[in-house]
Design an enzyme around this catalytic site. Sequence first.
Site, short mmCIF file in Angstrom:
data_model
loop_
_atom_site.label_atom_id
_atom_site.label_comp_id
_atom_site.label_asym_id
_atom_site.label_seq_id
_atom_site.Cartn_x
_atom_site.Cartn_y
_atom_site.Cartn_z
N LEU A 125 -47.92 37.57 11.91
CA LEU A 125 -46.53 37.22 12.20
C LEU A 125 -45.95 36.47 11.01
O LEU A 125 -46.43 35.41 10.63
CB LEU A 125 -46.44 36.35 13.46
CG LEU A 125 -45.03 36.15 14.04
CD1 LEU A 125 -45.11 35.82 15.53
CD2 LEU A 125 -44.26 35.04 13.33
N HIS A 229 -50.71 24.71 9.35
CA HIS A 229 -49.74 24.60 8.26
C HIS A 229 -48.37 24.29 8.84
O HIS A 229 -48.03 24.72 9.95
CB HIS A 229 -49.71 25.94 7.51
CG HIS A 229 -48.96 25.92 6.22
ND1 HIS A 229 -47.59 26.04 6.17
CD2 HIS A 229 -49.39 25.81 4.93
CE1 HIS A 229 -47.19 26.02 4.91
NE2 HIS A 229 -48.26 25.88 4.14
#
Length: 373
Positions: A125, A229
């Site tokens: 994604l 992240h």
Amino acid sequence: MIIRPITPGDLDALVQIATESGPGFTSLMPDRDALSRKIDHSVDSFARTVTKPGDEHYLFVLEDSTTGDIMGTTGIEAAAGVSRPLVHFRRNAVIHHAGDRQKRHTEESLIRCQHYTGCTEVCSLYLRPGFRRANAGKLLSRVRFLFMALHPERFGDTVIAEMRGVSDRSGQSPFWDWLKHQVADLDFLSATQLACCGQSGFIEEFIPAKPLYTRQMTSEAREVIGQVHEDTRPARHMLEREGFRHRGFVDLLDGGPTLECPRQDIASVRDTFLTRAVFRKGEKDPASNAGELFNSAIVANASCSEFRASVTDQVWPAPDTNNLVVQDQLAKLLNLDEGSLACYMPLSQTGQQSQEHQQPRQKPATEEIRYAY
């Protein structure tokens, strides 16, 4: 915006996405030949007749229907860890006894394991920064679950998502910066390339099978275990709202968490409904009550190789029927014919909806079309 299966003509865009997404985005590495093979594999996967999940990999692109620009990607691996090992670290609490039961202490270790073999994995994604707009991220994430609801025979009972771990702007991972001194003095990019390309023996040679104790790590490495992240935080939150949870398994290279959920328990799988499309010209009449049951929805045809999906506020349940009213122009984009099977997933409902005024509840797609195509 239209979601559709990737085609060979999308190779240049996929290379661009793999390049700009950075080295931590390990499911798409900037290798043109490898990406070309990935596209071919996806095209073949969509075209197969499937009764149980195998080595299929489904890669979708999000296309701007006005300009033709590729805005992002999203993917599903039908049975991860079958064609090549899927290996994680499992976090364990280890109790040490010092001869006296009152003097025992607990510490954490990481142990290499293959826990998720055969599970379906959502992956790849990525929404390009220049195309970030309302509902684009939702469409990329949730359309995968709509597709699973339409074609459950193609996917496993458990769905996982390996989340990108913490790394800096130069692509350096604090977790790998410590680990490499214990295993192999490779930079993070080289290690991810070897792992993602399925280099035989890489994991067995470089990643130890014995426990690694977190007390021996640097504080920087220890603090990022199970963390994502900063660009991945919205995706994690979205998956958690779907029902996904972290059960203690983390990535071998960056320490990012793997989330899991039984397929049937995923909110968007449960909320995908199959119906028939009926057409209407023009836009929804704002004075009509027909469209107030939900403001927007992901709508798709019920195909596999010719799958198309979009997010729109120009569909609504037909009064007194289980049909879905679809605006003519949208129907053309989705390759829908009058009366053909369509599915939809409401993204939101208006505050005016009450317990007494519920939309008709069609059976979920998973109950109706298991082997229909």
